[in-house]
Scaffold this motif. Structure first.
Motif, PDB file in Angstrom:
ATOM      1  N   LEU B  71       0.839  -1.209   0.000  1.00 21.48           N
ATOM      2  CA  LEU B  71       0.000   0.000   0.000  1.00 21.48           C
ATOM      3  C   LEU B  71       0.875   1.261   0.000  1.00 21.48           C
ATOM      4  N   GLU B  72       1.954   1.218   0.767  1.00 21.56           N
ATOM      5  CA  GLU B  72       2.860   2.372   0.772  1.00 21.56           C
ATOM      6  C   GLU B  72       3.522   2.556  -0.595  1.00 21.56           C
ATOM      7  N   THR B  73       3.903   1.439  -1.209  1.00 20.71           N
ATOM      8  CA  THR B  73       4.494   1.515  -2.547  1.00 20.71           C
ATOM      9  C   THR B  73       3.479   2.070  -3.543  1.00 20.71           C
ATOM     10  N   LEU B  74       2.250   1.578  -3.455  1.00 20.80           N
ATOM     11  CA  LEU B  74       1.189   2.040  -4.359  1.00 20.80           C
ATOM     12  C   LEU B  74       0.989   3.549  -4.212  1.00 20.80           C
ATOM     13  N   GLU B  75       0.924   3.994  -2.969  1.00 23.38           N
ATOM     14  CA  GLU B  75       0.715   5.420  -2.729  1.00 23.38           C
ATOM     15  C   GLU B  75       1.836   6.242  -3.372  1.00 23.38           C
ATOM     16  N   ALA B  76       3.082   5.804  -3.135  1.00 21.14           N
ATOM     17  CA  ALA B  76       4.226   6.548  -3.683  1.00 21.14           C
ATOM     18  C   ALA B  76       4.183   6.559  -5.214  1.00 21.14           C
ATOM     19  N   SER B  77       3.853   5.415  -5.822  1.00 19.23           N
ATOM     20  CA  SER B  77       3.797   5.344  -7.292  1.00 19.23           C
ATOM     21  C   SER B  77       2.706   6.251  -7.836  1.00 19.23           C
ATOM     22  N   LEU B  78       1.562   6.257  -7.174  1.00 19.75           N
ATOM     23  CA  LEU B  78       0.440   7.082  -7.634  1.00 19.75           C
ATOM     24  C   LEU B  78       0.796   8.560  -7.552  1.00 19.75           C
ATOM     25  N   VAL B  79       1.394   8.953  -6.444  1.00 14.26           N
ATOM     26  CA  VAL B  79       1.750  10.364  -6.264  1.00 14.26           C
ATOM     27  C   VAL B  79       2.771  10.779  -7.329  1.00 14.26           C
ATOM     28  N   ARG B  80       3.749   9.899  -7.568  1.00  5.01           N
ATOM     29  CA  ARG B  80       4.765  10.180  -8.592  1.00  5.01           C
ATOM     30  C   ARG B  80       4.108  10.390  -9.956  1.00  5.01           C
ATOM     31  N   ALA B  81       3.022   9.671 -10.225  1.00  6.26           N
ATOM     32  CA  ALA B  81       2.360   9.758 -11.530  1.00  6.26           C
ATOM     33  C   ALA B  81       1.329  10.888 -11.577  1.00  6.26           C
ATOM     34  N   GLY B  82       1.273  11.696 -10.522  1.00  5.95           N
ATOM     35  CA  GLY B  82       0.402  12.870 -10.572  1.00  5.95           C
ATOM     36  C   GLY B  82      -0.981  12.677  -9.983  1.00  5.95           C
ATOM     37  N   ALA B  83      -1.224  11.540  -9.329  1.00  9.48           N
ATOM     38  CA  ALA B  83      -2.536  11.314  -8.708  1.00  9.48           C
ATOM     39  C   ALA B  83      -2.525  11.822  -7.267  1.00  9.48           C
ATOM     40  N   THR B  84      -3.721  12.104  -6.748  1.00  9.97           N
ATOM     41  CA  THR B  84      -3.869  12.459  -5.334  1.00  9.97           C
ATOM     42  C   THR B  84      -4.424  11.245  -4.605  1.00  9.97           C
ATOM     43  N   VAL B  85      -3.766  10.845  -3.520  1.00  9.04           N
ATOM     44  CA  VAL B  85      -4.189   9.651  -2.797  1.00  9.04           C
ATOM     45  C   VAL B  85      -4.898  10.047  -1.502  1.00  9.04           C
ATOM     46  N   HIS B  86      -6.065   9.454  -1.270  1.00  6.95           N
ATOM     47  CA  HIS B  86      -6.823   9.653  -0.032  1.00  6.95           C
ATOM     48  C   HIS B  86      -6.979   8.302   0.652  1.00  6.95           C
ATOM     49  N   TRP B  87      -7.127   8.320   1.960  1.00  4.36           N
ATOM     50  CA  TRP B  87      -7.364   7.087   2.710  1.00  4.36           C
ATOM     51  C   TRP B  87      -8.696   7.226   3.432  1.00  4.36           C
ATOM     52  N   ALA B  88      -9.500   6.183   3.407  1.00  6.79           N
ATOM     53  CA  ALA B  88     -10.811   6.246   4.070  1.00  6.79           C
ATOM     54  C   ALA B  88     -10.975   5.046   4.987  1.00  6.79           C
ATOM     55  N   ARG B  89     -11.173   5.323   6.285  1.00  7.39           N
ATOM     56  CA  ARG B  89     -11.354   4.246   7.254  1.00  7.39           C
ATOM     57  C   ARG B  89     -12.669   3.518   7.037  1.00  7.39           C
ATOM     58  N   ASP B  90     -13.702   4.278   6.642  1.00  8.13           N
ATOM     59  CA  ASP B  90     -15.023   3.656   6.517  1.00  8.13           C
ATOM     60  C   ASP B  90     -15.813   4.312   5.386  1.00  8.13           C
ATOM     61  N   ALA B  91     -17.050   3.840   5.232  1.00  9.41           N
ATOM     62  CA  ALA B  91     -17.898   4.303   4.142  1.00  9.41           C
ATOM     63  C   ALA B  91     -18.113   5.815   4.216  1.00  9.41           C
ATOM     64  N   GLU B  92     -18.358   6.287   5.401  1.00  9.50           N
ATOM     65  CA  GLU B  92     -18.677   7.702   5.566  1.00  9.50           C
ATOM     66  C   GLU B  92     -17.516   8.581   5.104  1.00  9.50           C
ATOM     67  N   GLU B  93     -16.310   8.210   5.520  1.00  5.68           N
ATOM     68  CA  GLU B  93     -15.132   8.989   5.108  1.00  5.68           C
ATOM     69  C   GLU B  93     -14.943   8.951   3.598  1.00  5.68           C
ATOM     70  N   ALA B  94     -15.131   7.765   3.010  1.00  6.46           N
ATOM     71  CA  ALA B  94     -14.934   7.626   1.572  1.00  6.46           C
ATOM     72  C   ALA B  94     -15.949   8.488   0.809  1.00  6.46           C
ATOM     73  N   CYS B  95     -17.211   8.429   1.228  1.00  4.59           N
ATOM     74  CA  CYS B  95     -18.252   9.216   0.554  1.00  4.59           C
ATOM     75  C   CYS B  95     -17.965  10.709   0.687  1.00  4.59           C
ATOM     76  N   ALA B  96     -17.498  11.123   1.863  1.00  6.88           N
ATOM     77  CA  ALA B  96     -17.214  12.541   2.075  1.00  6.88           C
ATOM     78  C   ALA B  96     -16.088  13.018   1.153  1.00  6.88           C
ATOM     79  N   ILE B  97     -15.092  12.163   0.938  1.00 10.43           N
ATOM     80  CA  ILE B  97     -13.974  12.536   0.056  1.00 10.43           C
ATOM     81  C   ILE B  97     -14.472  12.741  -1.373  1.00 10.43           C
ATOM     82  N   VAL B  98     -15.292  11.801  -1.844  1.00 12.70           N
ATOM     83  CA  VAL B  98     -15.802  11.901  -3.218  1.00 12.70           C
ATOM     84  C   VAL B  98     -16.689  13.150  -3.357  1.00 12.70           C
ATOM     85  N   ALA B  99     -17.566  13.350  -2.375  1.00  8.44           N
ATOM     86  CA  ALA B  99     -18.462  14.512  -2.434  1.00  8.44           C
ATOM     87  C   ALA B  99     -17.656  15.810  -2.440  1.00  8.44           C
ATOM     88  N   ASP B 100     -16.599  15.831  -1.673  1.00  7.77           N
ATOM     89  CA  ASP B 100     -15.769  17.026  -1.581  1.00  7.77           C
ATOM     90  C   ASP B 100     -15.103  17.355  -2.921  1.00  7.77           C
TER      91      ASP B 100
END
Ligand code: SF4
Lengths: 194, 496
Positions: B71-100
């Motif tokens: 997961l740490e490797t994935l995060e680093a690779s994604l960031v290097r490729a210009g993506a923004t990485v978010h982490w969501a503990r549960d459904a509520e957090e994930a939905c809030a990130i997308v809505a935001d």
């Protein structure tokens, strides 16, 4: 604690009893099927895509025949003259929606699965141009055909966006009746050169 | 918009209702048999299928056993490729990130590629509450959404609807949410698909934000993979300016070449094709091509709970192919809705309790939604031993009921099960006894299940709560464990 640190912490705690080392058995190779190009044609046609084989010298006229009266968009690096074609220089999705067809090259062909892979180099263009028009004419060179999925994966650069195409788009969502052509190009025409 | 599974009755009640619905049962039997025949044909084509399964299970198992590192490797690779990485503990957090993300772009709508993870977190409802419309673009999901309905199968979610019903739904509802269905709409599948194409194209062309899941996430390159058929996935992944992908942390594979066994196993196991029509891969942002703002939400929502379960963690290898649904005698008769979750069938019977725990009655009933026949394990491309996990989860249900003052019938059955399962020797004995019962019941059975297996009628005693709602498939004459011992884990090729 941030969500990131908490999740990673939970993962580590969950795996406290587990050793990370596990040997992954190598994926088996398909046996040699002999005529790869023949197999590729057969498998692409299985998806009800159309395949036309031709010599390099006849390519321009074959593509013109396939297009007929359809107006095409082409990528800037196609390396082939297509009459009346629009060269894509950042057309909008709405512009593309008004165009009938697209002509592209490909990066790899996979015989076992009848798949064409685009890696969207200048001879294939942006992803949008091979998606919005209703007819996709895809030029594949016989030398680009490989045996199976692992050969393709070894050749392809994951840093590029990739589109793997196996026949025209399809759905079986209504009573499992297969319908070819939903959102992508409803017709896929492969022109195999060699 | 579409319905929700929250508050669904426990499996036995929901199953009884489903069994009464003959249209549903006919559709399901047709679907599961058709897909499983197709699968069998293309699997037979691969000489070393069993070795391929071993490789696929190995790739996923290796990724899970060192998940934090990947997961740490994935995060680093994604960031290097210009993506923004978010982490969501549960459904509520994930939905809030997308809505935001949607809100920051002033979007009042998003287009969606079919994704189990976003269904699991109830994203559509969460976005709707924020005034953002989420348009499902997969044909079956569109049918489900327009019909205010629930998906019933992982792969073909609207399989409980026939063509006449779909035509009705399109005519009634399309106009309310966009381009209307044509007046002369027939119930030909090709015509209905054409109407969906027209209806959705206007949404694809104007949408600013798309939401997807991912079938795989490659750690060492930061590449996400979406496998699909209709091209709606390509539309969502290509045309909008902003792309948000909600990815369960168990979707990680370590390296690019690990995709090899997976991309050979998934289409054959899922739709029964050598390859699905479209597979898209993307690595962060590609300048001038596709979305220029790319977000990835790494989702836990119970996955670390499942990971901590020594027996159950293998369920996280699941690649959602749905092969186990199509061979399951219980699923075939009751359908997906009875499971009360986006994950139905054998995998749902183990994954839901593993992700959520067994404290609610609905989830606690799921590990019992099986006859332990073992067909699910045999077809699983990543070799998840679903029967063993089911047995283990039944024990977990029993444990959770240990404090109950008045034992319910269910709890009584579970207590007996716990006593049995607590000791391997007793389990072996009980399985043999049940095998014996299987032979006896088989002889006196009054019905035959699809596939020719005998079915038993209502069982007396604590089992009645379960069998009262269905024809219990008679226990196999040979238990899974006996079969395993006899055939050395199936290595000698005996399929019986
Ligand atoms: S458990 Fe196995 S067979 Fe069932 S959906 Fe998951 S991968 Fe497929």
């Amino acid at each position: 604690m941030s969500a990131r640190d908490e999740i990673l912490g939970r993962v580590r705690a969950a795996l406290a009893d587990v050793s990370p080392a596990v040997s992954v058995p190598a994926a088996p190779r398909v046996p040699d099927r002999g005529d790869l190009v023949g197999l590729f044609v057969e498998r692409v046609e299985d998806y009800r895509a159309v395949v036309t084989r031709c010599a390099e010298a006849d390519l321009a006229s074959v593509v013109a025949d396939v297009l007929g009266t359809a107006r095409a968009v082409v990528p800037p690096g196609l390396g082939l003259t297509v009459a009346d074609a629009v060269v894509d220089e950042g057309l909008s999705a709405a512009d593309l929606d008004a165009i009938d067809a697209v002509v592209t090259r490909a990066a790899v062909g996979i015989a076992e699965t009848g798949t064409i892979v685009l890696d969207h180099q200048p001879d294939q263009g942006r992803r949008a141009i091979s998606l919005v028009p209703d007819l996709h004419v895809c030029i594949v060179d016989e030398s680009q055909v490989v045996a199976d999925v692992p050969d393709a994966i070894a050749l392809l650069d994951p840093a590029r966006p990739l589109t793997w195409i196996s026949g025209p788009s399809a759905t079986s969502d209504i009573e499992l009746d297969r319908v070819e052509g939903v959102h992508g190009p409803r017709t896929l025409h492969v022109v195999l050169v060699g | 918009m579409s319905g929700t599974f929250v508050g669904m009755p426990a499996f036995p009640t929901a199953a009884r209702e489903a069994l009464a619905d003959t249209q549903l049962r006919r559709n399901l039997a047709h679907a599961t048999h058709t897909i499983r025949d197709k699968r069998a044909r293309v699997v037979a084509e691969v000489e070393d299928w069993e070795d391929l399964r071993l490789a696929g299970a190995g790739v996923k198992e290796a990724a899970l056993r060192d998940l934090a590192t990947h997961l740490e490797t994935l995060e680093a690779s994604l960031v290097r490729a210009g993506a923004t990485v978010h982490w969501a503990r549960d459904a509520e957090e994930a939905c809030a990130i997308v809505a935001d993300v949607a809100r920051r772009h002033g979007a009042d709508e998003v287009v969606k590629v079919k994704s189990m993870a976003t269904q699991e977190i109830g994203l559509n409802e969460a976005l709707e509450a924020e005034g953002i419309a989420a348009w499902e673009t997969d044909l079956a999901e569109l049918i489900v959404q327009l019909g205010d309905d629930l998906p019933s199968h992982i792969l073909v979610p609207a399989i409980h609807r026939n063509r006449a019903e779909i035509r009705e739904i399109f005519r009634r509802r399309m106009a309310d949410v966009g381009r209307a269905a044509p007046d002369d709409l027939s119930d030909e599948p090709g015509v209905l698909a054409g109407a969906a194409r027209e209806h959705l194209r206007e949404k694809f062309l104007r949408a600013k934000v798309a939401v997807s899941g991912a079938n795989f996430a490659v750690a060492d390159t930061g590449t996400l993979v979406v496998v699909e058929s209709e091209g709606n996935g390509r539309m969502c992944l290509t045309l909008p300016e902003v792309l948000v992908s909600v990815v369960g942390i168990e979707k990680v594979v370590a390296t690019w070449s690990d995709l090899d066994p997976m991309l050979r196993l998934l289409p054959r196991s899922s739709t029964g094709e050598r390859m699905n029509p479209y597979t898209s891969t993307w690595t962060g942002v590609t300048p001038g091509d596709g979305p220029q703002e790319v977000h990835v939400v790494l989702l836990d929502n119970g996955r670390t709970r499942a990971l901590a379960d020594e027996v159950g963690r293998q369920a996280l290898r699941c690649i959602r192919c749905s092969a186990c649904l199509n061979v399951c005698p219980v699923y075939e008769r009751v359908g997906g809705h009875a499971y009360g979750s986006v994950y139905p069938g054998p995998i749902g019977a183990i994954l839901n309790p593993l992700l959520r725990g067994v404290s609610d009655e609905q989830t606690a009933s799921l590990p019992y939604a099986s006859s332990l026949c073992g067909a699910c394990f045999e077809v699983c491309p990543v070799r998840i031993d679903i029967p063993s996990v089911l047995v283990d989860q039944r024990a977990a249900v029993v444990d959770s009921h240990r404090g109950d003052r008045v034992p319910k019938a269910e709890a009584a059955a579970m207590k007996a099960a716990a006593w049995t399962f607590a000791d391997a020797r007793r389990l072996r004995w009980a399985e043999r006894a049940s095998g014996l019962a299987g032979r006896v019941l088989g002889r006196f059975s009054r019905t035959t299940l699809p596939g020719g297996r005998a079915a038993a009628g209502r069982l007396p005693g604590p089992g009645a709560g379960w069998t009262g709602a269905r024809d219990l498939p008679a226990p196999p004459a040979e238990s899974f464990r006996e079969w395993w011992d006899r055939t050395d884990g199936g290595q000698d090729g005996d399929r019986r």
